[in-house]
Design an enzyme around this catalytic site. Structure first.
Site, short mmCIF file in Angstrom:
data_model
loop_
_atom_site.label_atom_id
_atom_site.label_comp_id
_atom_site.label_asym_id
_atom_site.label_seq_id
_atom_site.Cartn_x
_atom_site.Cartn_y
_atom_site.Cartn_z
N ARG A 149 41.53 34.25 49.48
CA ARG A 149 41.68 35.38 48.57
C ARG A 149 43.03 35.27 47.88
O ARG A 149 43.84 34.42 48.24
CB ARG A 149 41.57 36.70 49.34
CG ARG A 149 42.36 36.66 50.65
CD ARG A 149 42.99 37.94 51.02
NE ARG A 149 43.92 38.42 50.03
CZ ARG A 149 45.18 37.99 49.88
NH1 ARG A 149 45.68 37.03 50.66
NH2 ARG A 149 45.96 38.50 48.95
N GLY A 150 43.27 36.18 46.91
CA GLY A 150 44.51 36.11 46.14
C GLY A 150 44.23 35.25 44.91
O GLY A 150 43.63 34.18 45.02
N ALA A 151 44.69 35.73 43.75
CA ALA A 151 44.28 35.08 42.50
C ALA A 151 44.58 33.58 42.42
O ALA A 151 43.65 32.78 42.15
CB ALA A 151 44.91 35.83 41.32
N ARG A 159 33.46 36.79 42.54
CA ARG A 159 34.45 37.85 42.38
C ARG A 159 34.83 37.93 40.89
O ARG A 159 35.39 36.97 40.35
CB ARG A 159 35.70 37.60 43.24
CG ARG A 159 35.40 37.62 44.74
CD ARG A 159 36.66 37.78 45.57
NE ARG A 159 37.16 39.15 45.56
CZ ARG A 159 38.35 39.51 46.06
NH1 ARG A 159 39.16 38.60 46.57
NH2 ARG A 159 38.73 40.78 46.03
N GLN A 175 45.38 43.83 53.57
CA GLN A 175 46.06 42.55 53.31
C GLN A 175 47.57 42.66 53.55
O GLN A 175 48.22 41.69 53.92
CB GLN A 175 45.80 42.08 51.86
CG GLN A 175 44.38 41.64 51.59
CD GLN A 175 43.51 42.77 51.09
OE1 GLN A 175 43.72 43.93 51.42
NE2 GLN A 175 42.50 42.44 50.30
N ASP A 229 46.01 40.01 39.45
CA ASP A 229 44.73 39.29 39.45
C ASP A 229 44.30 38.93 38.03
O ASP A 229 43.52 38.00 37.83
CB ASP A 229 43.65 40.13 40.11
CG ASP A 229 43.93 40.19 41.60
OD1 ASP A 229 44.66 41.09 42.03
OD2 ASP A 229 43.46 39.28 42.31
N ASN A 258 45.63 44.59 39.51
CA ASN A 258 46.04 44.12 40.84
C ASN A 258 45.36 45.00 41.88
O ASN A 258 44.62 45.93 41.54
CB ASN A 258 47.57 44.15 40.97
CG ASN A 258 48.06 43.41 42.20
OD1 ASN A 258 47.63 42.28 42.45
ND2 ASN A 258 48.92 44.02 42.99
N LYS A 259 45.62 44.71 43.14
CA LYS A 259 44.96 45.42 44.25
C LYS A 259 45.02 46.93 44.08
O LYS A 259 46.05 47.47 43.67
CB LYS A 259 45.63 44.98 45.56
CG LYS A 259 45.09 45.59 46.82
CD LYS A 259 43.61 45.44 47.00
CE LYS A 259 43.16 44.00 46.97
NZ LYS A 259 41.69 43.86 46.83
O1 MRU Z 1 41.21 41.23 47.12
P1 MRU Z 1 42.33 40.24 47.21
O2 MRU Z 1 42.95 40.19 48.56
O3 MRU Z 1 41.94 38.89 46.68
O4 MRU Z 1 43.43 40.82 46.21
C1 MRU Z 1 44.61 40.10 46.03
C2 MRU Z 1 45.59 40.81 45.17
O5 MRU Z 1 45.34 41.85 44.62
C3 MRU Z 1 46.90 40.09 44.94
O6 MRU Z 1 47.93 41.01 44.78
C4 MRU Z 1 46.79 39.24 43.67
O7 MRU Z 1 45.69 38.39 43.75
C5 MRU Z 1 47.99 38.44 43.43
S1 MRU Z 1 48.14 37.11 44.54
C6 MRU Z 1 49.46 36.17 44.15
#
Ligand code: MRU
Length: 341
Positions: free
Chosen positions: A46-48, A89, A194, A235, A244-245
């Site tokens: 996970r994470g962009a 996603r 997270q 993201d 973002n999250k």
């Molecule tokens: O749902 P996730 O855990 O993939 O969400 C991740 C985030 O929102 C992060 O803040 C974002 O991807 C930046 S990661 C460098």
């Protein structure tokens, strides 16, 4: 090891299973597109930026494993696999970016063998570049931090959200490497935690001081003067907003109210120059993520649930965007970022 990588011995993808942290550190293998898609959907990876690498390695995996006999057939096959991966996603733009860049690399191939080689080389380059870009981004961002700062962050924009080093946490790592004493406040990031599960774990591994709070405490700590700066990842960055999250927008409003700089750290691959906020689909996740905490039921099973994974923070709440090409300030002229790609 890196968050995600190619396993040359077995010709498949290996990754740290992030759903098991902090209790267990396990490496899993993805040998098929189905298992990779499951890993992405369930947030094992996970994470962009990490999703960008996952998409790229996914295309390489489909090319290596396909048994089609013609180059035309192979291209059709990897494009279809790419679309399947992208559909897992919808919000993080890096996923489709990684898939499409790797497919484009195969378009230069003259035969199947070359196409297989080009996809793997491209995926590996995307992963290597991610680490290098985060390092550069970290150095630019570190200039914004002062010795003694406490930085609040949300979700996990660390090495586990990337191939390595991290974006928001990369800035903190770089500042500490320069000798600055930086402390972190990590919001737990409900519902999938997270922040509490992954951010605190990776910071403690690096001996970076971190204090965990619930998301709803951010107003209190900012009002009390306990936060000098907020740094989050992204993201997707459209012309008018930062996705973002879920919860990020709330923190940005409170930061603005208390004149606390609100920084976004993201590589250029997270920019989506073509779209505006309203055109972007925000991923809606399963209701049971709110009705259960792990296996423990915490809400009536028949309650209506709204569970968006991300929110959008308007640009007027963002003090600066930290990228591998430098730091950009309002008004964010995305053409300036684009010129340096
Ligand atoms: O749902 P996730 O855990 O993939 O969400 C991740 C985030 O929102 C992060 O803040 C974002 O991807 C930046 S990661 C460098």
């Amino acid at each position: 090891m890196r968050t995600i990588d190619w396993n040359y011995e077995k010709n498949d993808i290996i990754m740290i299973d992030q759903t098991l942290l902090p209790g267990r550190y396990e490496i899993i293998e993805c040998k098929t597109i189905e298992s990779l898609c499951e890993a992405i959907k369930s947030l094992r990876v996970r994470g962009a930026p990490a999703l960008g690498a996952a998409g790229a390695f996914g295309v390489a995996l489909s090319a290596q494993r396909s048994s089609v006999q013609s180059l035309e057939g192979l291209m059709k096959y990897i494009k279809s696999a790419g679309e399947t991966i992208i559909a897992t996603r919808p919000t993080a733009v890096n996923l489709s970016w990684g898939v499409r860049r790797t497919i484009r690399a195969a378009e230069d191939a003259n035969n199947i063998k070359e196409a297989r080689m080009f996809t793997l080389e491209e995926a590996k380059a995307i992963a290597d570049e991610d680490v290098e870009k985060n390092r550069r981004l970290g150095e630019y961002g570190a200039e914004l931090l002062e010795d003694g700062d406490t930085v609040m962050t949300h979700c996990n924009a660390g090495r586990l959200a990337c191939v390595d080093w991290g974006t928001a946490l990369g800035v903190i790592r770089s500042a500490r490497e320069e000798g600055k004493d930086i402390k972190v406040i990590s919001c737990e990031t409900r519902p999938l935690n997270q922040g509490s599960r992954i951010t605190t774990w990776e910071l403690l591994e690096d001996k970076i001081p971190v204090t965990l709070i619930t998301d709803s405490m951010s107003g209190h700590v900012m009002r009390k003067g306990m936060v000098d700066k907020v740094i989050v990842g992204a993201d997707r960055i459209t012309q008018d907003a930062v996705f973002n999250k879920i919860g990020t927008y709330t923190h940005s409003v409170i930061a603005k109210e208390h004149d606390i700089p609100f920084y976004v750290a993201a590589p250029v691959s997270t920019f989506d120059f073509e779209h505006l906020e309203d055109e972007i689909e925000i991923e809606l996740r399963k209701p049971d993520e709110l009705r259960f905490f792990g296996n423990h039921q915490i809400a009536p099973l028949n309650v209506e649930v709204y569970n968006p994974a991300f929110d959008a923070t308007p640009m007027e709440n963002v003090s600066a965007i930290i990228t591998e090409n430098g730091v950009f300030y309002p008004p964010f002229l995305l053409d300036e970022v684009r010129i340096k790609i």
